[in-house]
Design a protein around this motif. Structure first.
Motif, PDB file in Angstrom:
ATOM      1  N   THR A  80      70.746  62.757  -5.368  1.00 47.89           N
ATOM      2  CA  THR A  80      70.944  62.667  -6.741  1.00 47.89           C
ATOM      3  C   THR A  80      69.407  63.151  -7.437  1.00 47.89           C
TER       4      THR A  80
ATOM      5  N   ARG B 286      73.514  66.599  -5.962  1.00 47.19           N
ATOM      6  CA  ARG B 286      73.615  68.083  -5.606  1.00 47.19           C
ATOM      7  C   ARG B 286      73.432  68.234  -4.071  1.00 47.19           C
TER       8      ARG B 286
ATOM      9  N   ASP C 142      70.857  58.427 -13.989  1.00 51.27           N
ATOM     10  CA  ASP C 142      71.458  59.287 -14.952  1.00 51.27           C
ATOM     11  C   ASP C 142      71.709  60.606 -14.292  1.00 51.27           C
ATOM     12  N   GLY C 143      71.310  60.928 -12.985  1.00 54.69           N
ATOM     13  CA  GLY C 143      71.270  62.023 -12.355  1.00 54.69           C
ATOM     14  C   GLY C 143      72.802  62.390 -12.015  1.00 54.69           C
ATOM     15  N   ALA C 144      72.812  63.420 -11.294  1.00 50.69           N
ATOM     16  CA  ALA C 144      74.082  64.153 -10.815  1.00 50.69           C
ATOM     17  C   ALA C 144      73.677  64.448  -9.290  1.00 50.69           C
TER      18      ALA C 144
ATOM     19  N   SER D 228      70.081  58.641  -2.951  1.00 53.84           N
ATOM     20  CA  SER D 228      69.032  58.679  -4.098  1.00 53.84           C
ATOM     21  C   SER D 228      67.575  58.343  -3.694  1.00 53.84           C
TER      22      SER D 228
ATOM     23  N   ALA E  34      76.423  58.933 -12.858  1.00 53.26           N
ATOM     24  CA  ALA E  34      76.830  59.913 -12.074  1.00 53.26           C
ATOM     25  C   ALA E  34      77.701  59.519 -10.913  1.00 53.26           C
TER      26      ALA E  34
ATOM     27  N   ALA F 244      66.271  59.100 -13.212  1.00 45.00           N
ATOM     28  CA  ALA F 244      67.170  60.229 -12.473  1.00 45.00           C
ATOM     29  C   ALA F 244      68.062  59.392 -11.357  1.00 45.00           C
TER      30      ALA F 244
ATOM     31  N   GLY G 146      69.815  65.682 -14.229  1.00 39.25           N
ATOM     32  CA  GLY G 146      70.785  66.458 -14.638  1.00 39.25           C
ATOM     33  C   GLY G 146      70.375  67.506 -15.484  1.00 39.25           C
TER      34      GLY G 146
END
Length: 281
Positions: free
Chosen positions: A278, A120, A116-118, A87, A2, A113, A281
């Motif tokens: 983070t 917020r 590969d997460g996003a 993160s 991300a 996470a 997703g």
């Protein structure tokens, strides 16, 4: 990924000592998925310096709730929360905040996470001393002590100035079984004035059992005051707002896992979408 694939992995010393295996797993997963520089600070000052010298790397905190709070506080005081996302890989015994924020608590799932997460954007509660609250704020009742209790063991005042009596009491305490501790009476109610966005929710003439402030809809906090009444249980008083001021006799408060105070007055303001975390997703 991300965001930036250049990571600065800051591993809190408490996490290393309490659960070295989870730390190793998280480090291996992160290093396999990104270019990761690992930092092992020995204390809060080195922890802060590592964040300050991160350059363009995305900071990843490995530790418990207190480590995350320390990182957010450092970035807030440097006014860098708006440009830096965090993160988090939760490791340790105190993970209530991590769960409430939606961060996976397993080392593998949390590290994935991060990769590969996003990001917020989340609200932040900031007080007038520049302290921050990520989750819950609570003001409990005032602890009470038995009448006449001054913290000294029974009989100790009588022994002052009498060495022979102190020696006898010490010998008796050594030989005799330790009696159970006396039960302390329950905490006594607090008398506080609570204002939400300038409107008074409760005043000093109404004793309260506690006050809580928790995240609500974006940009606001939910405030609850639990009044004390004689007879029937009083219904909680609730309000929603951006600015909460509490004042009265000296009081302490728990912001996430940190106890603050005593203070006579404190104001907390909600800052909408003030920091980035983070999440899966």
């Amino acid at each position: 990924m991300a965001t930036s694939d250049q990571l600065l992995v800051v591993i809190d010393p408490v996490a290393r000592h309490s659960d070295g295996e989870s730390v190793r797993i998280a480090k291996d997963v992160l290093s396999a998925g990104a270019a990761a520089k690992v930092c092992l600070p020995d204390g809060p000052e080195e922890f802060a310096r590592a964040l300050d010298r991160r350059g363009s790397r995305r900071p990843v905190v490995v530790g418990d709730d207190r480590a995350l709070l320390r990182a957010v506080t450092q970035l807030h005081r440097r006014r860098e929360l708006g440009t830096t996302s965090l993160s988090f890989v939760p490791v340790g015994a105190v993970l209530t905040l991590a769960r409430s924020l939606g961060v996976p608590t397993g080392a593998v799932a949390a590290a994935r996470a991060v990769l590969d997460g996003a990001v917020r954007r989340l609200d932040l509660l900031v007080d007038d001393s520049d302290g921050v609250v990520l989750g819950d704020l609570r003001i409990p009742s005032v602890p009470a002590a038995p009448p006449g209790y001054d913290g000294a063991p029974v009989g100790e005042e009588a022994a002052q100035g009498r060495p022979w009596l102190r020696m006898r009491q010490s010998l008796v305490r050594t030989l005799a079984p330790r009696p159970p501790r006396p039960a302390f009476p329950p905490a006594r109610p607090s008398r506080l004035r609570v204002e939400v966005d300038g409107l008074m929710l409760v005043d000093l003439d109404q004793p309260v059992a506690g006050v809580s402030v928790v995240p609500g809809d974006p940009g606001v906090a939910e405030v609850q005051v639990r009044p004390v009444s004689v007879g029937a249980e009083a219904a909680p008083l609730n309000a929603v707002g951006r600015r909460v001021t509490v004042s009265g006799a000296d009081f302490r408060y728990r912001a996430d896992s940190v106890v603050g105070g005593p203070v006579r007055t404190r104001t907390w303001v909600v800052r909408e979408a003030a920091w980035g975390l983070t999440l899966p997703g």
